[in-house]
Design an enzyme around this catalytic site. Sequence first.
Site, PDB file in Angstrom:
ATOM      1  N   GLU A  46      49.276  32.098   1.631  1.00 54.73           N
ATOM      2  CA  GLU A  46      48.504  32.525   2.801  1.00 54.73           C
ATOM      3  C   GLU A  46      47.026  32.240   2.528  1.00 54.73           C
ATOM      4  O   GLU A  46      46.406  32.875   1.672  1.00 54.73           O
ATOM      5  CB  GLU A  46      48.702  34.017   3.065  1.00 54.73           C
ATOM      6  CG  GLU A  46      47.826  34.556   4.182  1.00 54.73           C
ATOM      7  CD  GLU A  46      47.855  36.077   4.266  1.00 54.73           C
ATOM      8  OE1 GLU A  46      46.874  36.645   4.787  1.00 54.73           O
ATOM      9  OE2 GLU A  46      48.833  36.702   3.809  1.00 54.73           O
ATOM     10  N   THR A  91      44.361  36.522   7.881  1.00 52.80           N
ATOM     11  CA  THR A  91      43.150  37.094   8.490  1.00 52.80           C
ATOM     12  C   THR A  91      42.800  36.363   9.783  1.00 52.80           C
ATOM     13  O   THR A  91      41.638  36.040  10.050  1.00 52.80           O
ATOM     14  CB  THR A  91      41.954  37.062   7.513  1.00 52.80           C
ATOM     15  OG1 THR A  91      42.403  37.386   6.207  1.00 52.80           O
ATOM     16  CG2 THR A  91      40.901  38.099   7.903  1.00 52.80           C
ATOM     17  N   LYS A 122      53.524  42.769   9.136  1.00 51.34           N
ATOM     18  CA  LYS A 122      52.846  43.025   7.879  1.00 51.34           C
ATOM     19  C   LYS A 122      52.367  44.475   7.895  1.00 51.34           C
ATOM     20  O   LYS A 122      51.478  44.830   8.665  1.00 51.34           O
ATOM     21  CB  LYS A 122      51.650  42.077   7.712  1.00 51.34           C
ATOM     22  CG  LYS A 122      50.864  42.310   6.440  1.00 51.34           C
ATOM     23  CD  LYS A 122      49.770  41.280   6.250  1.00 51.34           C
ATOM     24  CE  LYS A 122      48.566  41.568   7.119  1.00 51.34           C
ATOM     25  NZ  LYS A 122      47.416  40.703   6.772  1.00 51.34           N
TER      26      LYS A 122
END
Length: 221
Positions: A39, A68, A128
């Site tokens: 990621e 993000t 998440k």
Amino acid sequence: MGVAEIKKRGIVAVIRGATPDSIISIGNALKDGGVTALEITMETPRAVSVIEAAASYFGEDVMVGAGTVLDAETARAAILSGAKFIFSPTVKKETITMAKRYGVISVPGAFTPTEILTAYEYGADLIKVFPAGTFGPSYLKNIAGPMPHIPLMPTGGVDVHNTGDYIRAGAVAVGVGSTLVNTKNALTEEYLNNMKEKAAQFTKEVRKVREKLDQKLLVTK
């Protein structure tokens, strides 16, 4: 490609501050240790170039995605650069929609039961649970109880000592940050070897717990 692909890989390395050059060394060290999902966080300077470099170099061997991601425009830029999944710290319907429009995995961040259910209803593939370290594996287990149909992946505060607990609690995978990759450290051969060893420890822990859970399931049938 979907939740099954993330689950198969088991561990997602959250990487902040990488460059188009350093991501190759980092990715190879992680891959050698068994971690094959990266990621790349979008607050990283030239993050799109980092994603493009990693996706081009590793191909299908390593799953590269963006983290993000705060809006749909950023999601689209990451996807067009090769991101196969979009991770967000929050729930934003437009970002989820953009990911699904392009056929990539949508993983928004949520914490409360209402946020988690809302994200799933918006079309997220995987949630998440962030920041997971606030309450730990027991919290994840309590969420998974009444909502077993929603795939959960804890991120934030995950280390090699509690990874097994999260898998036992119902996590399909875990997201691991600076415990595994800290780009503030010089990428010396020693550090890369250390990264590889840590990746192997995480991989071993996930595999060990899953094997025990599978055995337990067979006994109860």
